[in-house]
Each structure stands twice: as structure tokens, then as C-alpha cells.
Design an enzyme around this catalytic site. Sequence first.
Site, PDB file in Angstrom:
ATOM      1  CB  SER A 209      -0.942  -0.043   1.210  1.00  8.60           C
ATOM      2  OG  SER A 209      -1.872   1.006   1.189  1.00  8.60           O
ATOM      3  CG  ASP A 220       7.999   4.659 -11.619  1.00 10.17           C
ATOM      4  OD1 ASP A 220       8.762   3.675 -11.646  1.00 10.17           O
ATOM      5  OD2 ASP A 220       6.775   4.577 -11.829  1.00 10.17           O
ATOM      6  CE  LYS A 234      -4.821  -3.121   1.557  1.00 10.86           C
ATOM      7  NZ  LYS A 234      -5.287  -1.766   1.198  1.00 10.86           N
TER       8      LYS A 234
END
Length: 322
Positions: A209, A220, A234
Site C-alpha cells: 500500500s 520511477d 496492494k
Amino acid sequence: MEALFSAANGRYTGLGIEVEEVEDGVVIVDTLPGSPAEAAGIEGGDKLLAINTHDVKRKSIAEVSKLLREAKFSTIQLTVKRANAEVTLALRRQEITLRSVSSQLLPGGIGYILLSSFNNHSYHDFARHISMLNSHLGEPLKGLIVDLRDNPGGTLNSAVAISDLFLQSGTIVSTRGRFYDANQRFFAAQGDILNGAPMLVLINEQSASAAEILAGALQDNSRALILGNRSYGKGSVQSLIPIGNGTTALKLTTARYFTPSGQSIEGTGIQPDVIFSKQVLLELDKDAIMAGEKKVRQTFIANLDKHWQEAEQLLQNHNLQQ
């Protein structure tokens, strides 16, 4: 409803155990610092066999949680299987303050921050620990290790805010759903609390999460090298919708999380840049590092030292592309 809000605010009443559902029952993953479970001697890896007189072998987490909530006595007897023995321990519920951030200064001016969950205090605690590490070193940190192993997640806002501590620009995370309000994009503001020092982030299959949002944002945006195992996956956005007189609520999945590159987290997780074996991750014991155990710290540094150059190169390549 109160329990959900209490966890987000960094406190709740309970035993202080983190559990995982396995094929034939429920296993204790870890205990929270200062919790009744830690005081009673519960250990990670203990398999739950009974709660008071109730057999919980082959029970689900939902069934085990229901038994714990409905236990009539203030003292709860947990019977666990440890190695080849059965052990029964007595625990008493109490209010637990969730300390989500702890830190250590490692040799070479490297900071180590263990982030165990994301609650409404995590951002301020995280920034405070970096300030403390800088102060102890007497100069800015040379690098930072963020340990997200076994971090089950928490509040979205804290994950976004902590990500923004290190990012000068770019997307942190986006959410997409069927309703207009569920489609959001969160951006970084200028300013890097580390002034461009390299970062390593540790994840494992229990990182979930909000932990995946942070790892994905740093990966990224080429801000940190991610090490470990693929994370849990998740990536659903859950919203609390009050009903009735406001004392109850529905918890609904309304959207999904996507990393800056557009990768869905749900069911996929974050793939690390460098994969560590489970044995190596076990050797890098979090509690031993925080306790300052020399042998474990040496193992920890030996396993991570060779990756600083990769993290520095990542930053250089990113800066050249901008």
C-alpha cells in the site's frame, strides 16, 4: 469506525501483533515495540493455535480477529507453536502508541530510517529523524537507507508527503476510479531534504500500500535504488463513508494506485532494481540494526556498500536527462 481512525492517528487498543494468513492458519509476523505482545514474549514466526479455549488452527485472520475482539476477559491466553513446542502466554489489552519511525546513524555518514507504517504523524516524525541524524553527524548525511520491509502501509497523505521530501518535481502517485473524485494526481514540490544525497530503499513481499507508493515514486523518478523482493501489490484506494448517526462507516474500494510511470500497484507490486534472496534479507535484521548489534551492522553495510555507486549513477543519469 473508531478503530480505523485510531490506527490512522497512530494509536489503538489491542495486543500489538502483526499477523499473516497462511495455508493452514495464522502466523505472527512481528510484535509492535512496547506492546503487550512484546512484553509477553510473543515472537515473529509463532503460529497461533488457540485463543483462550478456542482452537484457531486453520482459521482465517477475520475469524481470529473476531475472537480477539469478543474475548470476555481482560487477560487473553494465546497458545502458539514455536519450533516443536507449544507455548501459552498471557496478554492484556492496552492502548498502544504506534511509533512508525526510528533511526540509526551508520558508519560513513549514512542514515538508516526504519519506517514501520504510515499514520498521520509519520511525515513529521520522518523529517525530524533526518534532522536528528544530520545533527548527530555534524553535517548533511552522505546517503540514506529507508527500510520499508514488513510495512503494511497506512494513510495516503503521509506516503505522498514523505515522497515529496526527496523529489524536486514530477508525479508522486495517481489514482484512477469509476467516479470523478477518485481520479487524482499528486505532484512533488521543489525541495530535497537530502540535497541530492543518494538513497537506497529496502522492500520485501510484506511491503504494501503506502509503502509501495513511496517506493514506486522514488524508483520511477530515479531518486532511489530499490533493493529486496517484489512487494505485496496492494494498490486499492479505500474510502470511509460515514452512515447513520456518524458512529459507523462503510470501508469501500473506490480506485486504484498507479506509480508515476503508469504502472498499477494492485496485484503487481514494486519490482526492485536489485533482488536480494530471502536469506540475505533475514540476515539484515531490522531489530538488530536498531539495537546497534555490531555483527549485523557489519553484514548490513557489506551487503549494501556496493550499491551506493549504482544509486549515485541513477541520480547523475536523471539529472543529465532533465
